[in-house]
Design a protein around this motif. Structure first.
Motif, PDB file in Angstrom:
ATOM      1  N   ALA A  33       0.949  -1.168   0.042  1.00 33.30           N
ATOM      2  CA  ALA A  33       0.095   0.148  -0.108  1.00 33.30           C
ATOM      3  C   ALA A  33       0.952   1.250   0.109  1.00 33.30           C
ATOM      4  N   GLY A  34       1.939   1.086   0.719  1.00 28.04           N
ATOM      5  CA  GLY A  34       3.019   2.362   0.759  1.00 28.04           C
ATOM      6  C   GLY A  34       3.440   2.702  -0.577  1.00 28.04           C
ATOM      7  N   LYS A  35       3.442   2.008  -1.743  1.00 24.11           N
ATOM      8  CA  LYS A  35       3.977   2.401  -3.044  1.00 24.11           C
ATOM      9  C   LYS A  35       2.827   3.369  -3.494  1.00 24.11           C
ATOM     10  N   TRP A  36       1.506   3.529  -3.005  1.00 25.17           N
ATOM     11  CA  TRP A  36       0.843   4.513  -3.539  1.00 25.17           C
ATOM     12  C   TRP A  36       0.561   5.880  -2.530  1.00 25.17           C
ATOM     13  N   VAL A  37       1.371   5.712  -1.784  1.00 27.06           N
ATOM     14  CA  VAL A  37       1.370   7.062  -0.853  1.00 27.06           C
ATOM     15  C   VAL A  37       2.851   7.884  -0.870  1.00 27.06           C
ATOM     16  N   PRO A  38       2.690   9.208  -1.317  1.00 28.48           N
ATOM     17  CA  PRO A  38       4.052   9.845  -1.616  1.00 28.48           C
ATOM     18  C   PRO A  38       4.543  10.133  -0.164  1.00 28.48           C
ATOM     19  N   ARG A  39       5.745  10.256  -0.175  1.00 25.62           N
ATOM     20  CA  ARG A  39       6.672  10.445   1.369  1.00 25.62           C
ATOM     21  C   ARG A  39       7.165  11.817   1.409  1.00 25.62           C
ATOM     22  N   TRP A  40       6.181  12.822   1.055  1.00 21.77           N
ATOM     23  CA  TRP A  40       6.527  14.099   1.375  1.00 21.77           C
ATOM     24  C   TRP A  40       5.381  14.732   1.834  1.00 21.77           C
ATOM     25  N   LEU A  54      -9.576  19.655   3.137  1.00 23.35           N
ATOM     26  CA  LEU A  54      -9.611  18.889   4.123  1.00 23.35           C
ATOM     27  C   LEU A  54      -8.540  17.652   4.187  1.00 23.35           C
ATOM     28  N   ILE A  55      -8.329  17.046   2.910  1.00 20.11           N
ATOM     29  CA  ILE A  55      -7.361  16.071   2.800  1.00 20.11           C
ATOM     30  C   ILE A  55      -5.940  16.584   2.996  1.00 20.11           C
ATOM     31  N   VAL A  56      -5.716  17.778   2.540  1.00 19.28           N
ATOM     32  CA  VAL A  56      -4.471  18.374   2.385  1.00 19.28           C
ATOM     33  C   VAL A  56      -4.196  18.858   3.906  1.00 19.28           C
ATOM     34  N   SER A  57      -5.327  19.297   4.730  1.00 23.68           N
ATOM     35  CA  SER A  57      -4.929  19.731   5.880  1.00 23.68           C
ATOM     36  C   SER A  57      -4.864  18.318   6.809  1.00 23.68           C
ATOM     37  N   ILE A  58      -5.272  17.312   6.590  1.00 23.67           N
ATOM     38  CA  ILE A  58      -5.082  15.994   7.329  1.00 23.67           C
ATOM     39  C   ILE A  58      -3.509  15.478   6.886  1.00 23.67           C
ATOM     40  N   TRP A  59      -3.235  15.631   5.716  1.00 26.31           N
ATOM     41  CA  TRP A  59      -2.010  15.255   5.256  1.00 26.31           C
ATOM     42  C   TRP A  59      -1.034  15.941   5.910  1.00 26.31           C
ATOM     43  N   VAL A  60      -0.976  17.211   5.865  1.00 25.20           N
ATOM     44  CA  VAL A  60       0.091  18.154   6.258  1.00 25.20           C
ATOM     45  C   VAL A  60       0.370  18.263   7.873  1.00 25.20           C
ATOM     46  N   LEU A  61      -0.832  18.449   8.388  1.00 22.82           N
ATOM     47  CA  LEU A  61      -0.802  18.723   9.801  1.00 22.82           C
ATOM     48  C   LEU A  61      -0.625  17.385  10.879  1.00 22.82           C
ATOM     49  N   PRO A  62       0.267  17.400  11.796  1.00 22.56           N
ATOM     50  CA  PRO A  62       0.076  16.261  12.755  1.00 22.56           C
ATOM     51  C   PRO A  62      -1.156  16.624  13.599  1.00 22.56           C
ATOM     52  N   GLN A 103       3.553   9.708  10.396  1.00 25.34           N
ATOM     53  CA  GLN A 103       3.522  10.233   9.056  1.00 25.34           C
ATOM     54  C   GLN A 103       2.277   9.319   8.148  1.00 25.34           C
ATOM     55  N   PRO A 104       1.892   9.906   7.214  1.00 21.19           N
ATOM     56  CA  PRO A 104       1.005   9.311   6.232  1.00 21.19           C
ATOM     57  C   PRO A 104       1.638   7.957   5.860  1.00 21.19           C
ATOM     58  N   TRP A 105       2.634   8.035   5.318  1.00 18.07           N
ATOM     59  CA  TRP A 105       3.198   6.866   4.613  1.00 18.07           C
ATOM     60  C   TRP A 105       3.727   5.890   5.602  1.00 18.07           C
ATOM     61  N   GLU A 106       3.681   6.250   6.882  1.00 19.30           N
ATOM     62  CA  GLU A 106       3.979   5.040   7.680  1.00 19.30           C
ATOM     63  C   GLU A 106       2.731   3.960   8.316  1.00 19.30           C
ATOM     64  N   ALA A 107       1.405   4.508   7.864  1.00 21.61           N
ATOM     65  CA  ALA A 107       0.492   3.881   7.987  1.00 21.61           C
ATOM     66  C   ALA A 107      -0.401   4.034   6.697  1.00 21.61           C
ATOM     67  N   PRO A 108       0.315   3.401   5.696  1.00 20.53           N
ATOM     68  CA  PRO A 108      -0.313   3.789   4.304  1.00 20.53           C
ATOM     69  C   PRO A 108      -1.778   3.140   3.973  1.00 20.53           C
ATOM     70  N   ARG A 109      -2.350   2.112   4.532  1.00 14.18           N
ATOM     71  CA  ARG A 109      -3.529   1.351   4.211  1.00 14.18           C
ATOM     72  C   ARG A 109      -4.362   2.437   5.165  1.00 14.18           C
ATOM     73  N   PHE A 110      -4.126   3.016   6.232  1.00 15.61           N
ATOM     74  CA  PHE A 110      -5.053   3.879   7.009  1.00 15.61           C
ATOM     75  C   PHE A 110      -5.252   5.302   6.129  1.00 15.61           C
ATOM     76  N   THR A 111      -3.863   5.717   5.885  1.00 14.01           N
ATOM     77  CA  THR A 111      -4.005   6.763   4.890  1.00 14.01           C
ATOM     78  C   THR A 111      -4.951   6.804   3.644  1.00 14.01           C
ATOM     79  N   LEU A 112      -4.818   5.513   2.830  1.00 15.08           N
ATOM     80  CA  LEU A 112      -5.437   5.840   1.785  1.00 15.08           C
ATOM     81  C   LEU A 112      -7.011   5.396   2.000  1.00 15.08           C
ATOM     82  N   THR A 113      -7.164   4.752   3.323  1.00 17.27           N
ATOM     83  CA  THR A 113      -8.663   4.608   3.564  1.00 17.27           C
ATOM     84  C   THR A 113      -9.486   6.119   3.790  1.00 17.27           C
ATOM     85  N   TRP A 114      -8.727   6.840   4.652  1.00 19.33           N
ATOM     86  CA  TRP A 114      -9.472   8.277   4.861  1.00 19.33           C
ATOM     87  C   TRP A 114      -9.596   9.077   3.601  1.00 19.33           C
TER      88      TRP A 114
END
Lengths: 117, 411
Positions: A107-114, B124-132, B312-323
């Motif tokens: 899944a991480g491949k779909w999530v940018p790291r920045w 809203l997506i950008v705000s959750i992505w950017v902000l802790p 960070q969003p990429w440390e929990a990628p399935r959760f990130t893609l879900t929201w």
């Protein structure tokens, strides 16, 4: 409780969270694999982790729904990799050695790291 | 205790109480029944305080999120039923909040509603992505405090305080026709549902884990639940009372969320209107964030994924893609053109139907000494918990017939 102690499968093991030796969350015990047969002692051989292990625990239609949301991957965790079983299961090795991180990595491949603070 | 630690409660409450449903139902309740429904807010507020505190305590004591424990306690099948019900309820609610924010932006700027819905989803997506996580809480929770303008407006219009005080005493107004009685009953159920939305406890307990609460934070949990929800309730009661004072006598039916903003415009003019709309904007946007994250938390916790915005969003990628996917799904519902008010009514109805499924496992978990040890429910928490469970079960049984008989409270 150690992996060799007597255990109530449903109330003390199934659906418990799993942590590796680095205390990293690796998933949930979704099913178990037993060894033995009629007239022979049953022994816990492995824990099964991943929604694919729900087969047999859910009706077919529910399983199809789960597959759509969470996939159907299963990872087998041999009992000799289990350090302790309490309110969570703790492993004696890193989860990545058993492939427990594969779905997150995929899944991480779909999530940018920045971009995140 | 650092006052900023209260922002979780403030965000949960401002985005939970004073979300789009509350803006509509509190204003309509005041306009139609004067101050007679204040006691329902008070009753429900105690309920949401009880269950929020319980969910925070479970998260602290068991050091696991409520949905993990729920699955272990209820088993896979029943856990999946609860998950499915809460996903649908939260998704409809999220769509209603998103539509509500778009509507408020439409009032503020005059820009097309659909365009504002798309823009807000991206924001809203950008705000959750950017902000802790802690900054998400602070931005939406603290800026939602512009809503205090409604309480100030109430003081400014010199309402009949004795009548407001009378509203705190449980009663049914005299002289209602049977049709009006049914509508009153529907409002009681709708307010209980709107105040005790299931997503609030999921968000609150997961938020406690996001903040790294430990047993030493038991007091913080209790204070946060009481003050946060108390503040939300106060604002909702202010909106109801303003409406009773200003809209009721003029026979104004505050059918759309924008009507509530007029309550601040009457005593304070243009600036009152702008501050009220800004408060509504941040409170409803906060509710959209809460509903979406609560849904993603539940799904990730149920399936055993890595989760949380403290990562960070990429440390929990399935959760990130879900929201992100849930926001997209909520936007798709809004873009079908379905009326925001209809979404609000469905959100209220569906939430009350699933409330017992949400709160029963929590009640069982919090009372289980195997999980909770010394932090298991005491007599007071147990007594209140079962009382409110009976209440929401009764409300759930009555909800659908009342909804049909009153056409969603419209008589």
């Amino acid at each position: 409780m150690t992996p060799d102690s007597p255990i109530k499968l449903v109330s003390e093991l199934l659906d418990l969270p799993l942590f590796d030796m680095e205390d990293k969350y690796c998933g949930i015990v979704d099913d178990v694999e037993l060894e033995g047969g009629a007239g022979k002692p049953l022994k816990l051989k492995a824990l099964l982790v991943g929604p694919g292990a729900y087969k047999g625990r859910l009706p077919g239609w529910a399983m199809r729904l789960v597959k759509l949301v969470a996939g159907d991957r299963v990872v087998r965790v041999p009992m000799d990799k289990v350090r302790s079983i309490k309110s969570a299961v703790h492993l004696n090795c890193p989860g990545r050695d058993l492939g427990l991180d594969k779905s997150e990595k995929a899944a991480g491949k779909w999530v940018p790291r920045w971009g995140a603070l | 205790m650092n006052p900023l630690e209260l922002t979780l409660g403030i965000m949960t409450a401002v985005g939970g109480f004073v979300d789009i449903s509350e803006l509509v139902f509190a204003a309509k309740a005041g306009s139609q029944f004067g101050y007679a429904l204040i006691w329902v807010f008070v009753l429900s507020t105690v309920g949401i305080v009880v269950f929020s505190e319980m969910s925070g305590r479970v998260a602290i004591a068991a050091r696991q999120p409520v949905f993990n424990l729920m699955r272990h306690r209820l088993g896979l099948k029943l856990g999946l039923v609860v998950l499915a019900a809460s996903i649908v309820s939260n998704l409809i609610t999220c769509a209603a909040e998103l539509g509500g924010v778009a509507l408020i932006l439409n009032y503020l700027t005059g820009a097309p509603y659909a365009l504002m819905a798309i823009l807000m989803t991206v924001v809203l997506i950008v705000s959750i992505w950017v902000l802790p996580f802690e900054w998400i809480e602070r931005v939406y929770g603290l800026l939602g405090l512009f809503m205090i303008v409604f309480a100030v407006a109430l003081v400014a219009i010199h309402p009949p305080w004795d009548k407001i005080a009378g509203g705190f005493v449980p009663h049914v107004p005299h002289g209602l026709s049977s049709k009006e009685l049914l509508t009153f009953g529907y409002f009681v159920v709708a307010i209980v549902s709107a105040v005790m939305f299931p997503y609030e406890v999921y968000f609150y307990s997961s938020g406690g884990i996001e903040e790294g609460w430990k047993p030493k934070d038991m007091l913080t949990n209790r204070i946060t639940a009481i003050l946060g929800m108390g503040l939300g309730s106060l604002l909702a009661i202010a909106i109801l009372s303003n409406s009773a004072q200003l809209f009721g006598p003029a026979n104004v039916d505050p059918e759309i969320p924008g009507s509530a903003a007029l309550q601040a415009a009457i005593p304070f003019g243009k600036w009152g209107l702008i501050i009220a709309l800004l408060g509504m904007f941040f409170a409803v946007a906060g509710a959209a964030v809460e509903t979406c994250l609560a849904n993603a938390y539940s799904i990730a916790q149920f399936f055993g994924w890595s989760w949380g915005r403290h990562k960070q969003p990429w440390e929990a990628p399935r959760f990130t893609l879900t929201w992100i996917a849930l926001f997209a799904a909520a936007l798709a519902i809004v873009l079908t053109g379905v009326d925001v008010m209809m979404l609000v009514e469905f959100a209220i109805l569906f939430s009350i139907l699933v409330l017992p499924f949400t709160y029963l496992p929590l009640l069982l978990l919090a009372g289980d000494k195997q999980y909770m040890g010394q932090y298991a429910n005491g007599r007071l928490a147990k007594g209140l918990g079962w009382f409110y469970f009976a209440l929401i079960t009764l409300a759930a049984v009555a909800a659908l017939p009342l909804f049909i008989m009153t056409s969603g409270g419209n008589g």
